[in-house]
Design a protein around this motif. Structure first.
Motif, PDB file in Angstrom:
ATOM      1  N   ALA A  16       0.831  -1.203   0.000  1.00 53.32           N
ATOM      2  CA  ALA A  16       0.000   0.000   0.000  1.00 53.32           C
ATOM      3  C   ALA A  16       0.868   1.256   0.000  1.00 53.32           C
ATOM      4  N   TYR A  17       1.967   1.218   0.748  1.00 58.61           N
ATOM      5  CA  TYR A  17       2.906   2.350   0.748  1.00 58.61           C
ATOM      6  C   TYR A  17       3.542   2.534  -0.632  1.00 58.61           C
ATOM      7  N   LYS A  18       3.831   1.441  -1.305  1.00 60.69           N
ATOM      8  CA  LYS A  18       4.401   1.524  -2.648  1.00 60.69           C
ATOM      9  C   LYS A  18       3.395   2.129  -3.625  1.00 60.69           C
ATOM     10  N   THR A  19       2.126   1.804  -3.424  1.00 62.04           N
ATOM     11  CA  THR A  19       1.072   2.402  -4.248  1.00 62.04           C
ATOM     12  C   THR A  19       1.009   3.910  -4.016  1.00 62.04           C
ATOM     13  N   LEU A  20       1.146   4.304  -2.764  1.00 59.83           N
ATOM     14  CA  LEU A  20       1.178   5.726  -2.428  1.00 59.83           C
ATOM     15  C   LEU A  20       2.364   6.400  -3.120  1.00 59.83           C
ATOM     16  N   ARG A  21       3.530   5.771  -3.065  1.00 60.77           N
ATOM     17  CA  ARG A  21       4.709   6.314  -3.739  1.00 60.77           C
ATOM     18  C   ARG A  21       4.456   6.495  -5.234  1.00 60.77           C
ATOM     19  N   THR A  22       3.867   5.481  -5.849  1.00 62.04           N
ATOM     20  CA  THR A  22       3.598   5.545  -7.286  1.00 62.04           C
ATOM     21  C   THR A  22       2.634   6.669  -7.614  1.00 62.04           C
ATOM     22  N   ASN A  23       1.586   6.826  -6.809  1.00 61.69           N
ATOM     23  CA  ASN A  23       0.617   7.891  -7.047  1.00 61.69           C
ATOM     24  C   ASN A  23       1.252   9.268  -6.922  1.00 61.69           C
ATOM     25  N   ILE A  24       2.171   9.403  -5.986  1.00 63.64           N
ATOM     26  CA  ILE A  24       2.876  10.679  -5.828  1.00 63.64           C
ATOM     27  C   ILE A  24       3.712  10.982  -7.062  1.00 63.64           C
ATOM     28  N   LEU A  25       4.415   9.968  -7.552  1.00 67.30           N
ATOM     29  CA  LEU A  25       5.275  10.156  -8.720  1.00 67.30           C
ATOM     30  C   LEU A  25       4.472  10.546  -9.953  1.00 67.30           C
ATOM     31  N   PHE A  26       3.237  10.066 -10.041  1.00 69.81           N
ATOM     32  CA  PHE A  26       2.400  10.361 -11.198  1.00 69.81           C
ATOM     33  C   PHE A  26       1.457  11.547 -10.967  1.00 69.81           C
ATOM     34  N   SER A  27       1.537  12.165  -9.798  1.00 67.01           N
ATOM     35  CA  SER A  27       0.614  13.258  -9.482  1.00 67.01           C
ATOM     36  C   SER A  27       0.914  14.521 -10.264  1.00 67.01           C
ATOM     37  N   SER A  28       2.145  14.671 -10.720  1.00 66.76           N
ATOM     38  CA  SER A  28       2.516  15.852 -11.503  1.00 66.76           C
ATOM     39  C   SER A  28       3.453  15.417 -12.617  1.00 66.76           C
ATOM     40  N   LEU A  29       2.929  15.350 -13.828  1.00 66.58           N
ATOM     41  CA  LEU A  29       3.724  14.873 -14.952  1.00 66.58           C
ATOM     42  C   LEU A  29       4.648  15.956 -15.495  1.00 66.58           C
ATOM     43  N   ASP A  30       4.269  17.211 -15.304  1.00 63.88           N
ATOM     44  CA  ASP A  30       5.063  18.320 -15.840  1.00 63.88           C
ATOM     45  C   ASP A  30       6.240  18.677 -14.941  1.00 63.88           C
ATOM     46  N   ASN A  31       6.007  18.663 -13.620  1.00 60.54           N
ATOM     47  CA  ASN A  31       7.047  19.028 -12.670  1.00 60.54           C
ATOM     48  C   ASN A  31       7.309  17.874 -11.718  1.00 60.54           C
ATOM     49  N   LYS A  32       8.569  17.477 -11.595  1.00 69.46           N
ATOM     50  CA  LYS A  32       8.933  16.361 -10.729  1.00 69.46           C
ATOM     51  C   LYS A  32       8.671  16.703  -9.270  1.00 69.46           C
ATOM     52  N   VAL A  33       8.018  15.783  -8.560  1.00 77.70           N
ATOM     53  CA  VAL A  33       7.769  15.957  -7.133  1.00 77.70           C
ATOM     54  C   VAL A  33       8.979  15.436  -6.377  1.00 77.70           C
ATOM     55  N   LYS A  34       9.747  16.344  -5.794  1.00 80.76           N
ATOM     56  CA  LYS A  34      11.007  15.977  -5.155  1.00 80.76           C
ATOM     57  C   LYS A  34      10.973  16.208  -3.647  1.00 80.76           C
ATOM     58  N   THR A  35      10.355  17.290  -3.229  1.00 83.50           N
ATOM     59  CA  THR A  35      10.291  17.650  -1.815  1.00 83.50           C
ATOM     60  C   THR A  35       8.842  17.588  -1.354  1.00 83.50           C
ATOM     61  N   ILE A  36       8.558  16.727  -0.373  1.00 78.79           N
ATOM     62  CA  ILE A  36       7.176  16.447   0.031  1.00 78.79           C
ATOM     63  C   ILE A  36       6.992  16.703   1.525  1.00 78.79           C
ATOM     64  N   VAL A  37       6.035  17.535   1.863  1.00 76.46           N
ATOM     65  CA  VAL A  37       5.651  17.771   3.251  1.00 76.46           C
ATOM     66  C   VAL A  37       4.557  16.772   3.636  1.00 76.46           C
ATOM     67  N   VAL A  38       4.727  16.118   4.779  1.00 77.76           N
ATOM     68  CA  VAL A  38       3.704  15.207   5.310  1.00 77.76           C
ATOM     69  C   VAL A  38       3.181  15.807   6.611  1.00 77.76           C
ATOM     70  N   THR A  39       1.867  16.021   6.678  1.00 81.02           N
ATOM     71  CA  THR A  39       1.278  16.647   7.853  1.00 81.02           C
ATOM     72  C   THR A  39      -0.108  16.065   8.121  1.00 81.02           C
ATOM     73  N   SER A  40      -0.777  16.586   9.125  1.00 77.57           N
ATOM     74  CA  SER A  40      -2.132  16.156   9.485  1.00 77.57           C
ATOM     75  C   SER A  40      -2.862  17.357  10.059  1.00 77.57           C
ATOM     76  N   SER A  41      -4.150  17.198  10.318  1.00 79.05           N
ATOM     77  CA  SER A  41      -4.895  18.310  10.904  1.00 79.05           C
ATOM     78  C   SER A  41      -4.615  18.416  12.399  1.00 79.05           C
ATOM     79  N   GLY A  42      -4.546  17.262  13.085  1.00 81.85           N
ATOM     80  CA  GLY A  42      -4.315  17.264  14.522  1.00 81.85           C
ATOM     81  C   GLY A  42      -3.287  16.223  14.927  1.00 81.85           C
ATOM     82  N   PRO A  43      -2.976  16.135  16.203  1.00 76.88           N
ATOM     83  CA  PRO A  43      -1.965  15.180  16.691  1.00 76.88           C
ATOM     84  C   PRO A  43      -2.487  13.743  16.706  1.00 76.88           C
ATOM     85  N   GLY A  44      -1.557  12.794  16.685  1.00 77.36           N
ATOM     86  CA  GLY A  44      -1.910  11.390  16.845  1.00 77.36           C
ATOM     87  C   GLY A  44      -2.525  10.719  15.639  1.00 77.36           C
ATOM     88  N   GLU A  45      -2.397  11.313  14.457  1.00 73.43           N
ATOM     89  CA  GLU A  45      -3.012  10.723  13.269  1.00 73.43           C
ATOM     90  C   GLU A  45      -2.060   9.819  12.495  1.00 73.43           C
TER      91      GLU A  45
END
Length: 239
Positions: A16-45
């Protein structure tokens, strides 16, 4: 908190994590996604666990990967990787130490981790400083992928600040725990600073039920500026 992608790379969750990686790589075909912020709305998520395992999958894919702990208030990344937190990002930014790559190498091939370091009295000011911007720009010259773990959006402004330096943001939402309106508010706050939201990860799904099927819901914005939906169906358990 566990590095399941490293300890059990062939497990359904690792896939499932690999699927997430693949979706990220294909999320922007024009500009390479190199720097990714991971966040949430609240703590403990579970954002730190998501960020860590996602970073492992990028490293396993052959990318020279760095994961950076920018949660300077409640850092957890060093615990996942069993590292010392005495020296890290905050110490580098204030000039107490210099960045030496070999000091931040992990047992995962191609993966490096910079922990948060000494807790500073002014995290937001430190992360929004020119030194931080220059440091990140230098890192981009060295690493193929940079994952940035940040504090929750609704708690402090750090994620909004760091989204300006990134190519996209992943919003982690905890199933059955996160408030729908809080998640929506987090998305709105990110959009106010023109953050590019790559998608959302639904975390902590109940997989104890017999024959349970998990759904990974992902949305992204295409070159036409329109919102697109994509649902990935993955069977986690069948007992």
């Amino acid at each position: 908190m566990e590095l399941i992608t490293f300890k059990k790379p062939k497990s359904p969750i690792s896939e499932a994590y690999k699927t997430l990686r693949t979706n990220i790589l294909f999320s922007s075909l024009d500009n390479k996604v190199k720097t990714i912020v991971v966040t949430s709305s609240g703590p403990g998520e579970g954002k730190t666990t998501i960020a860590s395992n996602l970073a492992v999958t990028f490293a396993q894919n052959g990318n020279k990967t760095l994961i950076l702990d920018c949660d300077l208030r409640k850092s957890k990344l060093h615990r996942i990787f069993n590292l010392s937190n005495q020296v890290g990002l905050s110490n580098i930014l204030i000039g107490e130490t210099s960045f030496m790559e070999e000091n931040f190498k992990t047992e995962v091939e191609n993966l490096y981790v910079i922990p948060a370091g000494t807790r500073p009295p002014n995290p937001a000011e430190l992360l929004s400083s020119e030194k931080m911007e220059i440091f990140l720009e230098n890192l981009k010259q060295t690493y193929d992928t940079i994952i940035i773990d940040t504090p929750p959006v609704l708690m402090v402004t750090d994620a909004q600040i760091l989204s300006k330096y990134s190519d996209g943001v992943i919003l982690v939402v905890s199933s059955g725990e996160a408030d729908k309106h809080a998640a929506q508010r987090a998305k709105e706050l990110l959009e106010k600073v023109n953050a590019k939201i790559l998608g959302a990860v639904l975390n902590k799904l109940d997989t104890t039920k017999k024959g349970y099927y998990g759904y990974y819901y992902y949305y992204y914005y295409g070159s036409d500026g329109q919102k697109h939906n994509q649902t990935k169906k993955r069977r986690f358990f069948s007992r």
